[in-house]
Design an enzyme around this catalytic site. Sequence first.
Site, PDB file in Angstrom:
ATOM      1  N   VAL A  32     -39.982   9.287  31.646  1.00 40.66           N
ATOM      2  CA  VAL A  32     -39.060   9.306  33.224  1.00 40.66           C
ATOM      3  C   VAL A  32     -39.403   8.028  33.761  1.00 40.66           C
ATOM      4  O   VAL A  32     -38.350   7.079  34.192  1.00 40.66           O
ATOM      5  CB  VAL A  32     -39.801   9.702  33.674  1.00 40.66           C
ATOM      6  CG1 VAL A  32     -39.701  10.325  35.633  1.00 40.66           C
ATOM      7  CG2 VAL A  32     -39.998  11.666  33.363  1.00 40.66           C
ATOM      8  N   ALA A  61     -46.635  -1.480  34.774  1.00 36.38           N
ATOM      9  CA  ALA A  61     -47.590  -1.145  33.538  1.00 36.38           C
ATOM     10  C   ALA A  61     -47.441  -0.405  32.718  1.00 36.38           C
ATOM     11  O   ALA A  61     -46.926   0.843  32.622  1.00 36.38           O
ATOM     12  CB  ALA A  61     -49.370  -0.446  34.685  1.00 36.38           C
ATOM     13  N   ARG A  63     -48.709   0.670  28.060  1.00 33.82           N
ATOM     14  CA  ARG A  63     -49.322   0.686  27.326  1.00 33.82           C
ATOM     15  C   ARG A  63     -49.023  -0.824  25.812  1.00 33.82           C
ATOM     16  O   ARG A  63     -49.546  -1.445  25.743  1.00 33.82           O
ATOM     17  CB  ARG A  63     -49.882   1.652  26.007  1.00 33.82           C
ATOM     18  CG  ARG A  63     -51.059   2.397  26.902  1.00 33.82           C
ATOM     19  CD  ARG A  63     -50.914   3.741  25.521  1.00 33.82           C
ATOM     20  NE  ARG A  63     -50.257   4.707  25.544  1.00 33.82           N
ATOM     21  CZ  ARG A  63     -49.974   6.249  26.580  1.00 33.82           C
ATOM     22  NH1 ARG A  63     -50.773   6.027  27.458  1.00 33.82           N
ATOM     23  NH2 ARG A  63     -48.842   6.226  25.746  1.00 33.82           N
ATOM     24  N   GLU A 147     -41.216  15.625  43.945  1.00 33.66           N
ATOM     25  CA  GLU A 147     -39.723  16.589  44.196  1.00 33.66           C
ATOM     26  C   GLU A 147     -39.727  16.517  42.158  1.00 33.66           C
ATOM     27  O   GLU A 147     -39.165  17.543  41.597  1.00 33.66           O
ATOM     28  CB  GLU A 147     -38.943  16.009  44.416  1.00 33.66           C
ATOM     29  CG  GLU A 147     -37.367  17.009  43.897  1.00 33.66           C
ATOM     30  CD  GLU A 147     -37.384  18.078  45.253  1.00 33.66           C
ATOM     31  OE1 GLU A 147     -38.281  19.495  44.425  1.00 33.66           O
ATOM     32  OE2 GLU A 147     -37.068  18.080  46.481  1.00 33.66           O
ATOM     33  N   VAL A 150     -41.788  19.786  39.789  1.00 30.88           N
ATOM     34  CA  VAL A 150     -41.329  20.725  39.741  1.00 30.88           C
ATOM     35  C   VAL A 150     -40.056  21.232  39.044  1.00 30.88           C
ATOM     36  O   VAL A 150     -40.110  22.410  38.178  1.00 30.88           O
ATOM     37  CB  VAL A 150     -41.110  21.005  41.068  1.00 30.88           C
ATOM     38  CG1 VAL A 150     -41.430  22.450  41.421  1.00 30.88           C
ATOM     39  CG2 VAL A 150     -42.568  20.721  41.781  1.00 30.88           C
ATOM     40  N   GLU A 208     -42.190  19.220  21.892  1.00 31.30           N
ATOM     41  CA  GLU A 208     -42.949  18.577  21.925  1.00 31.30           C
ATOM     42  C   GLU A 208     -43.714  19.078  20.019  1.00 31.30           C
ATOM     43  O   GLU A 208     -43.148  19.780  19.749  1.00 31.30           O
ATOM     44  CB  GLU A 208     -43.825  18.115  22.556  1.00 31.30           C
ATOM     45  CG  GLU A 208     -44.470  17.753  23.780  1.00 31.30           C
ATOM     46  CD  GLU A 208     -43.542  16.299  24.105  1.00 31.30           C
ATOM     47  OE1 GLU A 208     -43.656  15.716  23.126  1.00 31.30           O
ATOM     48  OE2 GLU A 208     -42.868  16.256  24.849  1.00 31.30           O
ATOM     49  N   LYS A 223     -46.493  24.447  37.928  1.00 30.02           N
ATOM     50  CA  LYS A 223     -44.776  24.203  38.547  1.00 30.02           C
ATOM     51  C   LYS A 223     -44.958  25.316  39.864  1.00 30.02           C
ATOM     52  O   LYS A 223     -44.525  25.080  40.455  1.00 30.02           O
ATOM     53  CB  LYS A 223     -44.052  24.418  38.003  1.00 30.02           C
ATOM     54  CG  LYS A 223     -43.785  22.769  36.977  1.00 30.02           C
ATOM     55  CD  LYS A 223     -42.589  22.981  35.572  1.00 30.02           C
ATOM     56  CE  LYS A 223     -42.365  22.138  35.804  1.00 30.02           C
ATOM     57  NZ  LYS A 223     -41.091  22.294  34.660  1.00 30.02           N
ATOM     58  N   GLY A 320     -34.875  15.630  31.122  1.00 34.77           N
ATOM     59  CA  GLY A 320     -34.264  14.609  30.804  1.00 34.77           C
ATOM     60  C   GLY A 320     -34.482  13.773  31.273  1.00 34.77           C
ATOM     61  O   GLY A 320     -35.279  13.889  32.582  1.00 34.77           O
TER      62      GLY A 320
END
Length: 452
Positions: A32, A61, A63, A147, A150, A208, A223, A320
């Site tokens: 994202v 930020a 890792r 936004e 959800v 996943e 959600k 996405g």
Amino acid sequence: MYRDPVQSLEPLPSRSAAIHALRVGMIGIGTVGSGTFRVLARNQAEIAGRAGRPIEVVMVAARNLARAAGVVGTGIALTDDPMRVATHPDVDVVVEVAGGTGPARDWVLAAIAHGKHVVTANKALLAVHGAEIFAAARQHGVAVAYEGAVAVSIPIVKALREGLTANRIEWVAGIINGTTNFILSKMRDEGLDFAAALAQAQALGYAEADPAFDVEGIDAAHKLTLLASNAFGTQVRFDDVQVEGITALQRVDVACAEQLGYRIKLLGVARRRKEGVELRVQPALVPDSHLMAHVNGSMNGIMVKGDAAGVTMYYGAGAGSEQTASAVIADLVDVARLPGTSAAQRVPHLGFHAHAMTTLPVVARADVCSSYYLRVPVHAASAIEAVASWAAGHQLPVRQLSLGAQQPGAGPHVLVLTQPVRQAVVDQAVNVLQGHPAVAGAVTVLRVEELA
């Protein structure tokens, strides 16, 4: 045409007047975060034109700093300490897209305490800690926008908080998890069992390696919590959602539902009742003539019924990178427009101002009233008469009773559709039916949602 008095216009700002950019600090630059950075860079002119000023990422930020540098390039400060972003004086708004509910809570609360607005796509964080976070934001006069948490590309929060603000919302129902919708679509279209459909979803990146949050209904429940709060003006209460996933669903039920004229979808349903509000996530039968039945693949669909607008529907991508980024940046544009607006004049975090929020009782599972689908495995097709007698003897209001079409590897089964009835009545009747000598296995029970 109109002869209103001519109003004097405010002078335009001079060319030399400084327009300060909204300075963004990002926590997380994964799927994202990287999508948000790309869309901000690609569409910067359009976004600035809508926001009234530029929106610039100034700090990130991550890792893996080397990977982050490969995404954002030079000229942007990088750190492996998210708290530095949350508290840095040169950051106006923190975009939290790292996920999780532990450290993320601390970063967000720190940002709020330092007077920074927050934009997040982290539905679990708000479902679990939302009450605390929104209260802190009100105390410090900052916005928390979500936004993207959800329904990804669907602007459903804005629709509830603004577009439908005149309505008393009666119910919200939707397909709000793209992974499970993809799996159910494959089970129907290709006749796959759950395990095979899940493997396809994982191979394509829709699921996943550990898909539990999706297939057990937890993601959809997160959600639904936010949807219900915005619909009804009630506090965020994730623990009150009744959750059932799709892991036990069999392909025979997908086929039987189609025989009866339905499709199975994992639905999140928030419904206002006289005695309280229903909050539930479960696989349910939807009429195949209904628009919601044709939300397939990884897409999402949400319906809202208001007393004035009637039923409205919203459809879009359920997953996405850039699809989520679209929602995140829309929130950033809203934040960019806030200067000069008092907190009392802003759109409330959950659609209702704090003094108008209520704590509605949640209808217990046993008291939820709906129609039901029962699939009853039997030893012989003639047992349909025994099932009919059982239903009549246990006051189960049957709407339709028929033999299921023979399925590969399965024996005969009787299909029952009920009229609306309380869950407790169904549970009690099925417990008795399970011991009937004509019954050859476990009885499957699913809700039927007409969504009208």
